[in-house]
Structure formats: structure tokens, C-alpha cells
Motif scaffolding. Structure first.
Motif, PDB file in Angstrom:
ATOM      1  N   ASP A 102       0.819  -1.211   0.000  1.00 26.20           N
ATOM      2  CA  ASP A 102       0.000   0.000   0.000  1.00 26.20           C
ATOM      3  C   ASP A 102       0.857   1.267   0.000  1.00 26.20           C
ATOM      4  O   ASP A 102       1.630   1.507   0.933  1.00 26.20           O
ATOM      5  N   ALA A 103       0.697   2.096  -1.016  1.00 26.57           N
ATOM      6  CA  ALA A 103       1.500   3.308  -1.150  1.00 26.57           C
ATOM      7  C   ALA A 103       1.261   4.294  -0.007  1.00 26.57           C
ATOM      8  O   ALA A 103       2.201   4.950   0.466  1.00 26.57           O
ATOM      9  N   GLU A 104       0.013   4.413   0.461  1.00 28.17           N
ATOM     10  CA  GLU A 104      -0.283   5.338   1.556  1.00 28.17           C
ATOM     11  C   GLU A 104       0.423   4.918   2.840  1.00 28.17           C
ATOM     12  O   GLU A 104       0.912   5.759   3.601  1.00 28.17           O
ATOM     13  N   SER A 105       0.488   3.614   3.080  1.00 33.42           N
ATOM     14  CA  SER A 105       1.190   3.120   4.263  1.00 33.42           C
ATOM     15  C   SER A 105       2.674   3.456   4.194  1.00 33.42           C
ATOM     16  O   SER A 105       3.279   3.854   5.197  1.00 33.42           O
ATOM     17  N   ILE A 106       3.244   3.299   3.009  1.00 29.62           N
ATOM     18  CA  ILE A 106       4.658   3.615   2.824  1.00 29.62           C
ATOM     19  C   ILE A 106       4.920   5.088   3.134  1.00 29.62           C
ATOM     20  O   ILE A 106       5.923   5.446   3.768  1.00 29.62           O
ATOM     21  N   GLU A 107       4.011   5.955   2.715  1.00 33.98           N
ATOM     22  CA  GLU A 107       4.164   7.390   2.977  1.00 33.98           C
ATOM     23  C   GLU A 107       4.145   7.678   4.473  1.00 33.98           C
ATOM     24  O   GLU A 107       4.953   8.466   4.984  1.00 33.98           O
ATOM     25  N   ILE A 108       3.219   7.046   5.192  1.00 42.68           N
ATOM     26  CA  ILE A 108       3.129   7.257   6.639  1.00 42.68           C
ATOM     27  C   ILE A 108       4.377   6.718   7.329  1.00 42.68           C
ATOM     28  O   ILE A 108       4.959   7.372   8.204  1.00 42.68           O
ATOM     29  N   ALA A 109       4.810   5.523   6.930  1.00 45.10           N
ATOM     30  CA  ALA A 109       6.000   4.910   7.536  1.00 45.10           C
ATOM     31  C   ALA A 109       7.241   5.766   7.309  1.00 45.10           C
ATOM     32  O   ALA A 109       8.061   5.951   8.213  1.00 45.10           O
ATOM     33  N   SER A 110       7.363   6.301   6.101  1.00 46.82           N
ATOM     34  CA  SER A 110       8.507   7.153   5.778  1.00 46.82           C
ATOM     35  C   SER A 110       8.499   8.422   6.630  1.00 46.82           C
ATOM     36  O   SER A 110       9.544   8.863   7.141  1.00 46.82           O
ATOM     37  N   SER A 111       7.318   8.998   6.809  1.00 49.13           N
ATOM     38  CA  SER A 111       7.177  10.189   7.650  1.00 49.13           C
ATOM     39  C   SER A 111       7.534   9.883   9.101  1.00 49.13           C
ATOM     40  O   SER A 111       8.193  10.677   9.779  1.00 49.13           O
ATOM     41  N   ASN A 112       7.114   8.728   9.584  1.00 53.07           N
ATOM     42  CA  ASN A 112       7.440   8.319  10.953  1.00 53.07           C
ATOM     43  C   ASN A 112       8.942   8.152  11.140  1.00 53.07           C
ATOM     44  O   ASN A 112       9.497   8.528  12.180  1.00 53.07           O
ATOM     45  N   ALA A 113       9.602   7.573  10.145  1.00 53.30           N
ATOM     46  CA  ALA A 113      11.052   7.385  10.220  1.00 53.30           C
ATOM     47  C   ALA A 113      11.767   8.735  10.294  1.00 53.30           C
ATOM     48  O   ALA A 113      12.709   8.923  11.078  1.00 53.30           O
ATOM     49  N   GLU A 114      11.310   9.683   9.491  1.00 52.59           N
ATOM     50  CA  GLU A 114      11.903  11.023   9.513  1.00 52.59           C
ATOM     51  C   GLU A 114      11.702  11.680  10.878  1.00 52.59           C
ATOM     52  O   GLU A 114      12.611  12.318  11.411  1.00 52.59           O
ATOM     53  N   GLU A 115      10.513  11.507  11.434  1.00 54.22           N
ATOM     54  CA  GLU A 115      10.199  12.111  12.734  1.00 54.22           C
ATOM     55  C   GLU A 115      11.112  11.559  13.833  1.00 54.22           C
ATOM     56  O   GLU A 115      11.493  12.288  14.759  1.00 54.22           O
ATOM     57  N   LEU A 116      11.469  10.283  13.717  1.00 54.04           N
ATOM     58  CA  LEU A 116      12.328   9.649  14.725  1.00 54.04           C
ATOM     59  C   LEU A 116      13.810   9.700  14.344  1.00 54.04           C
ATOM     60  O   LEU A 116      14.638   9.087  15.006  1.00 54.04           O
ATOM     61  N   GLU A 117      14.108  10.431  13.257  1.00 54.24           N
ATOM     62  CA  GLU A 117      15.491  10.598  12.798  1.00 54.24           C
ATOM     63  C   GLU A 117      16.154   9.263  12.463  1.00 54.24           C
ATOM     64  O   GLU A 117      17.313   9.031  12.783  1.00 54.24           O
ATOM     65  N   LEU A 118      15.387   8.393  11.803  1.00 53.53           N
ATOM     66  CA  LEU A 118      15.891   7.083  11.405  1.00 53.53           C
ATOM     67  C   LEU A 118      16.055   7.025   9.893  1.00 53.53           C
ATOM     68  O   LEU A 118      15.172   7.473   9.154  1.00 53.53           O
ATOM     69  N   ASP A 119      17.152   6.465   9.455  1.00 52.45           N
ATOM     70  CA  ASP A 119      17.422   6.308   8.024  1.00 52.45           C
ATOM     71  C   ASP A 119      16.963   4.917   7.603  1.00 52.45           C
ATOM     72  O   ASP A 119      17.640   3.926   7.866  1.00 52.45           O
ATOM     73  N   MET A 120      15.798   4.851   6.963  1.00 49.06           N
ATOM     74  CA  MET A 120      15.232   3.572   6.543  1.00 49.06           C
ATOM     75  C   MET A 120      14.847   3.626   5.075  1.00 49.06           C
ATOM     76  O   MET A 120      14.591   4.693   4.527  1.00 49.06           O
ATOM     77  N   ASP A 121      14.812   2.469   4.437  1.00 52.19           N
ATOM     78  CA  ASP A 121      14.348   2.370   3.053  1.00 52.19           C
ATOM     79  C   ASP A 121      12.966   1.721   3.042  1.00 52.19           C
ATOM     80  O   ASP A 121      12.686   0.826   3.847  1.00 52.19           O
ATOM     81  N   PHE A 122      12.125   2.163   2.102  1.00 57.75           N
ATOM     82  CA  PHE A 122      10.792   1.587   1.974  1.00 57.75           C
ATOM     83  C   PHE A 122      10.543   1.196   0.528  1.00 57.75           C
ATOM     84  O   PHE A 122      10.919   1.925  -0.397  1.00 57.75           O
ATOM     85  N   VAL A 123       9.911   0.036   0.350  1.00 53.11           N
ATOM     86  CA  VAL A 123       9.653  -0.501  -0.985  1.00 53.11           C
ATOM     87  C   VAL A 123       8.185  -0.895  -1.085  1.00 53.11           C
ATOM     88  O   VAL A 123       7.670  -1.621  -0.223  1.00 53.11           O
ATOM     89  N   GLN A 124       7.499  -0.403  -2.110  1.00 54.18           N
ATOM     90  CA  GLN A 124       6.116  -0.815  -2.348  1.00 54.18           C
ATOM     91  C   GLN A 124       6.131  -2.076  -3.192  1.00 54.18           C
ATOM     92  O   GLN A 124       6.640  -2.089  -4.320  1.00 54.18           O
TER      93      GLN A 124
END
Length: 227
Positions: free
Chosen positions: A94-116
Motif C-alpha cells: 500500500d503506497a499510503e502506508s509507505i508514505e506514513i512509515a517514511s514520515s514516521n522514520a523522519e520524525e524519529l530521525e531514522l534512516d530507513m528504506d521503503f519498498v512498495q
């Protein structure tokens, strides 16, 4: 009085369970959950205990490459990052979930990759994965969805798979993992209560507790599997 430690400072230290749960409690969850994907938020209580156990009992997180299958809003992957994973990859259809997860990672200052992507159709490449963590669909909408996730996870992980499954499916999960999915071990670490909030129109109760097992699976072939 000393100022509270920042997220990067906490990551360098050995983060306590309450600290981890507190950080996960601040992340954004689904705004418009999709029933076709069985989207339910993985609460901070369960997520923190899953990853804390994986790291402190087995050493499967810190300095490891961790994949969060069906990451949703990213809670499990975020927990892995907070506990010092070398690299975290979140995968979701789900693309919307990826967007939320990416935003959460930024908020917690975490460098993560996300793949749809569709986990059941995942293609292997040159990325070695040590540990897979996941809260897969229970299979109430699409029968066998949980087993599709588990089958793929055991093909990908080189060290271990941590997964949540309904307690009522315990015997089936263990037999299938050992006999068909090439697991060398399948162990229930504990039984937890998964809070299912009233998200969809067919939900008649405000909240329902579902008994789930926290599993640890170890693949037979532990040599350099790739994603």
C-alpha cells in the motif's frame, strides 16, 4: 537537571523497554485503513516487546539488516532502527502506508528504506537480509495470506523470522513451517493480546482482544540469503 536524551543518544545506549514503547507510542497510524489488506495498527506494547525480545534474548537486531514485511505504518521496522539495526527495509503493498512509515522514520530521525511491493511476489536480489519481522494479515479476508508471508520470510531471512499469528492457528503454523517452509526450528516465545480497535463498519465492539503468538523461526539454510 540533565536534559532528556535525544533519539540518536538513546540508540547509542542500551535502550530500555519502556523508552522504546514510549517512542513507538508517538508514531502516526492509519488514517484510512483498508480492509482488503487487513490493515490494523501494531500497537507500541506488542511492537516493543517483539523487537526487544529479538535483540536482548537472541541478538537478532543490533548491527543487523532487518526487513519489516507488510510494514504498514512502520512500527516494527522503526523499533528495529531504534534498537540499533544496521539497516532497515520496510515493504508494503500500500503506497499510503509507505508514505506514513517514511514520515514516521523522519520524525524519529531514522534512516530507513521503503519498498512498495506484493510480499507474495517478492523477487530476490543482492540485498542480504539477516532478520525478518512482521505482523502479517491473519488471513481472515484472504485465506492463507499469513502463510504466504511466512513462506517468503523464511526464504529471505538468513538468521531468524519473528512473526505474530493467531494463537488458534498454533499447531498449523508449526507443522507447516517445519515440514513445508524449511524452518529448522519454530518456537512460540510468548502469547500476547492484540488490541483490534473499531476501525471498520462491520466491527460491532469498540475494541476486541485477540490472542496472538509471538513466534521465532530459524531457517535451515542460514547462508547469505538475499532480498
Amino acid at each position: 537537571m540533565l536534559p532528556p536524551a535525544s533519539v540518536p543518544q538513546l540508540m547509542k545506549l542500551k535502550m530500555k523497554l519502556k523508552q522504546l514503547e514510549g517512542l513507538l507510542g508517538s508514531v502516526q497510524q492509519f488514517e484510512n485503513p483498508k480492509i482488503e489488506f487487513e490493515q490494523y495498527p501494531t500497537g507500541p506494547h506488542i511492537a516493543s516487546r517483539l523487537l526487544f525480545t529479538a535483540e536482548n534474548s537472541f541478538g537478532d537486531v543490533r548491527d543487523k539488516v532487518v526487513a519489516d514485511f507488510g510494514c504498514g505504518c512502520g512500527t516494527l521496522g522503526l523499533a528495529a532502527g531504534l534498537l540499533g539495526a544496521e539497516h532497515v527495509i520496510g515493504l508494503d503493498i500500500d503506497a499510503e502506508s509507505i508514505e506514513i512509515a517514511s514520515s514516521n522514520a523522519e520524525e524519529l530521525e531514522l534512516d530507513m528504506d521503503f519498498v512498495q511491493c506484493d510480499i507474495s511476489k517478492l523477487r530476490l536480489s543482492d540485498q542480504v537480509i539477516d532478520t525478518v519481522v512482521m505482523n502479517p494479515p491473519f488471513g481472515t479476508r484472504k485465506k492463507g495470506a499469513d502463510m504466504d508471508f511466512l513462506s517468503m520470510a523464511l526464504k529471505v531471512a538468513s538468521r531468524a523470522v519473528y512473526s505474530l499469528h493467531k494463537t488458534t492457528t498454533r499447531d498449523h503454523i508449526k507443522k507447516t513451517a517445519l515440514r513445508e517452509y524449511n524452518a529448522s526450528s519454530a518456537e512460540v516465545l510468548c502469547e500476547l493480546r492484540f488490541d483490534v480497535p473499531q476501525l471498520y463498519k462491520f466491527h460491532k465492539k469498540r475494541e476486541v482482544d485477540v490472542a496472538v503468538d509471538l513466534w521465532r523461526f530459524v531457517p535451515k539454510d542460514k547462508q547469505g540469503k538475499q532480498l
